[in-house]
Write a protein that holds these residues in place. Structure first.
Motif, PDB file in Angstrom:
ATOM      1  N   PRO A 294      19.245 -29.797 -41.114  1.00 41.38           N
ATOM      2  CA  PRO A 294      18.237 -30.571 -40.384  1.00 41.38           C
ATOM      3  C   PRO A 294      18.549 -32.060 -40.415  1.00 41.38           C
ATOM      4  CG  PRO A 294      17.191 -28.896 -41.740  1.00 41.38           C
ATOM      5  CD  PRO A 294      18.638 -28.898 -42.124  1.00 41.38           C
ATOM      6  N   GLN A 295      18.311 -32.706 -39.298  1.00 40.37           N
ATOM      7  CA  GLN A 295      18.630 -34.115 -39.142  1.00 40.37           C
ATOM      8  C   GLN A 295      17.370 -34.915 -38.816  1.00 40.37           C
ATOM      9  OE1 GLN A 295      21.763 -35.422 -39.516  1.00 40.37           O
ATOM     10  NE2 GLN A 295      22.447 -33.359 -40.103  1.00 40.37           N
ATOM     11  N   VAL A 357      15.451 -30.491 -36.412  1.00 37.71           N
ATOM     12  CA  VAL A 357      14.697 -31.687 -36.795  1.00 37.71           C
ATOM     13  C   VAL A 357      14.039 -31.515 -38.154  1.00 37.71           C
ATOM     14  CG1 VAL A 357      12.681 -33.086 -36.194  1.00 37.71           C
ATOM     15  CG2 VAL A 357      14.290 -32.395 -34.424  1.00 37.71           C
ATOM     16  N   LYS A 358      14.074 -32.558 -38.955  1.00 38.16           N
ATOM     17  CA  LYS A 358      13.337 -32.585 -40.215  1.00 38.16           C
ATOM     18  C   LYS A 358      11.872 -32.901 -39.903  1.00 38.16           C
ATOM     19  CE  LYS A 358      16.991 -34.245 -43.323  1.00 38.16           C
ATOM     20  NZ  LYS A 358      17.414 -35.373 -44.184  1.00 38.16           N
ATOM     21  N   LEU A 406       4.136 -34.827 -31.265  1.00 42.30           N
ATOM     22  CA  LEU A 406       3.725 -33.432 -31.067  1.00 42.30           C
ATOM     23  C   LEU A 406       3.947 -32.556 -32.302  1.00 42.30           C
ATOM     24  CD1 LEU A 406       5.027 -32.825 -27.441  1.00 42.30           C
ATOM     25  CD2 LEU A 406       2.677 -33.273 -28.154  1.00 42.30           C
ATOM     26  N   PHE A 407       4.978 -32.872 -33.084  1.00 39.65           N
ATOM     27  CA  PHE A 407       5.344 -31.952 -34.161  1.00 39.65           C
ATOM     28  C   PHE A 407       5.467 -32.593 -35.537  1.00 39.65           C
ATOM     29  CE2 PHE A 407       7.223 -30.442 -30.134  1.00 39.65           C
ATOM     30  CZ  PHE A 407       6.434 -29.325 -29.955  1.00 39.65           C
ATOM     31  N   GLY A 408       5.319 -33.913 -35.599  1.00 37.26           N
ATOM     32  CA  GLY A 408       5.336 -34.574 -36.898  1.00 37.26           C
ATOM     33  C   GLY A 408       6.724 -34.669 -37.468  1.00 37.26           C
ATOM     34  N   ASN A 409       6.841 -35.313 -38.630  1.00 36.43           N
ATOM     35  CA  ASN A 409       8.140 -35.516 -39.252  1.00 36.43           C
ATOM     36  C   ASN A 409       7.949 -35.731 -40.743  1.00 36.43           C
ATOM     37  OD1 ASN A 409      10.948 -35.977 -39.380  1.00 36.43           O
ATOM     38  ND2 ASN A 409      10.604 -38.183 -39.347  1.00 36.43           N
ATOM     39  N   ALA A 410       8.799 -35.086 -41.505  1.00 31.34           N
ATOM     40  CA  ALA A 410       8.672 -35.186 -42.968  1.00 31.34           C
ATOM     41  C   ALA A 410       9.510 -36.307 -43.544  1.00 31.34           C
ATOM     42  CB  ALA A 410       9.065 -33.859 -43.616  1.00 31.34           C
ATOM     43  N   ALA A 411      10.490 -36.770 -42.748  1.00 29.84           N
ATOM     44  CA  ALA A 411      11.416 -37.759 -43.307  1.00 29.84           C
ATOM     45  C   ALA A 411      11.177 -39.118 -42.718  1.00 29.84           C
ATOM     46  CB  ALA A 411      12.854 -37.324 -43.050  1.00 29.84           C
TER      47      ALA A 411
END
Length: 411
Positions: A294-295, A357-358, A406-411
């Motif tokens: 994941p990037q 995606v991360k 739309l999908f958020g991000n953890a990083a």
């Protein structure tokens, strides 16, 4: 004595006739003969009022932009001062369905984007329309108390929806799929990252009802060469330039040879379509390798933009051909089932992007992938309106925001 129409009435008739022709057949159908048949006005009237055909096209595109602006203003008036957020999905679906029903002016805008992709002639006008669309959604989201950062996603969703779900539905589940898609989209805009309502049964159905590849029936090497050249011509110059004579010159074969393998315009388009699907399948593998850690969103967005636009900002020919195919399928029922497969393949590509995606730990599914496909397709069409040197960075930033919102991000 004959009654002479006022000058403004003649202009309106010509613009109305040009709008109808562009919506049904594309800009090249705007000829002196076709205009005379629809408007009752001669070529001299076009020259007098618009300075020629190009002036009429410019005025028609301007009129479509103005009409869509009025359409948006009307929808703004339907809102209360501070409507509750839970009313947004119903309003959003209503405006989406109305956009699909108002096809002529929006098909003219699609042609405006096609022109902007290839030449700078109408790029400023296309960019102005795209900016107005974004601002409309900023204003609407603020009134609903929803994040205005989602304005680009709403703008791109409604820009692309005609190409993804356009054309009169020939199966009842198509409308169900559209309703379920917008329901899930609105849940994501509102920040719901967990399980959300939605049904994704259409993609499987689309795959089962598509007929066999035309090239599987005429698999001679010359037929493949012809179909490949047809797809390249389609991407470079548009659907209206796709003629047997032009393809024969492109591929270096006789007109009789091209007509022998593909006797009609429809069969030639289908051959190009089959080659386009093969190309997109190959490109999908480049955008989304089967195995990759994941990037960050920015990396995935940048890689995607680089695949769609070269270093100079020129759109990949297969991308323009893809867009032309979707527009053609809106107009031609014979192409609709073939286009459904192409739409489904876009969803698979987007599923791969999401996998790279991360993002947060909340799961995403096929319907989320379809939503990402819709908004990224709209973003690509919005990128056509940007100056060449701005297209890659603009699209990179746009896709990154779409995924984040739309999908958020953890990083």
């Amino acid at each position: 004595m004959p009654i002479i129409a006022p000058s403004s009435a003649v202009r309106d008739r010509l613009i109305g006739a040009a709008t109808d022709l562009i919506a049904r057949h594309g800009p090249r159908s705007v000829t002196a003969r076709s205009l005379a048949e629809l408007s009752g006005q001669s070529a001299s009237a076009v020259n007098y009022h618009f300075g020629g055909r190009e002036g009429l096209l410019a005025a028609t595109f301007e009129a479509a932009v103005a009409e869509v602006g009025t359409w948006r203003s009307g929808w703004s008036l339907t809102l209360q001062a501070a409507p509750p957020p839970e009313a947004f999905p119903g309003w959003f679906l209503a405006i989406t369905l109305d956009r699909l029903a108002s096809r002529p002016m929006f098909l003219v805008l699609r042609e405006l984007r096609h022109h902007a992709a290839r030449t700078p002639t109408y790029r400023d006008l296309a960019r102005r329309e795209a900016t107005e669309a974004d601002q409309f959604w900023v204003d609407a989201l603020v009134r609903f108390g929803l994040p205005e950062a989602a304005a680009g996603a709403c703008s791109d969703f409604t820009e692309s929806i005609l190409g993804i779900h356009g054309g009169s539905p020939d199966h009842p589940d198509q409308n169900v799929w559209l309703a379920e898609t917008t329901k899930r989209f609105c849940a994501r805009v509102a920040g719901n990252r967990g399980p959300a309502p939605g049904w994704d049964g259409w993609r499987k159905f689309a795959r089962t009802r598509r007929g066999p590849s035309l090239l599987s029936e005429v698999a001679a090497p010359s037929a493949v060469r012809i179909a490949t050249s047809a797809a390249e011509l389609l991407g470079r110059e548009g659907m209206e330039a796709l003629t047997h004579r032009a393809v024969a010159a492109e591929v270096g074969l006789s007109l009789a040879a091209v007509s022998g393998y593909f006797p009609s315009k429809s069969s030639l388009v289908r051959g190009a379509f089959d080659r386009l699907i093969s190309t997109i399948s190959a490109v999908r593998g480049e955008i989304v390798p089967e195995q990759e850690d994941p990037q960050p969103i920015s990396h995935v967005a940048g890689t995607t933009a680089e695949t769609l636009f070269d270093a100079k900002g020129t759109a990949a020919p297969w991308l323009l051909a893809f867009d032309e195919m979707l527009t053609a399928a809106i107009r031609d029922p014979d192409l609709r089932r073939d286009a459904e497969d192409l739409r489904a393949s876009r969803g698979e590509n987007s599923a791969g992007l999401l996998a790279r995606v991360k993002h947060g730990s909340d799961p995403v599914d096929g319907l989320d992938a379809h939503i990402l496909s819709i908004v990224t397709t709209g973003a690509m069409r919005s990128a056509y309106a940007q100056d060449l040197e701005d297209r890659r960075p603009w699209l990179t930033a746009r896709i990154a925001i779409l995924i984040e919102v739309l999908f958020g991000n953890a990083a």
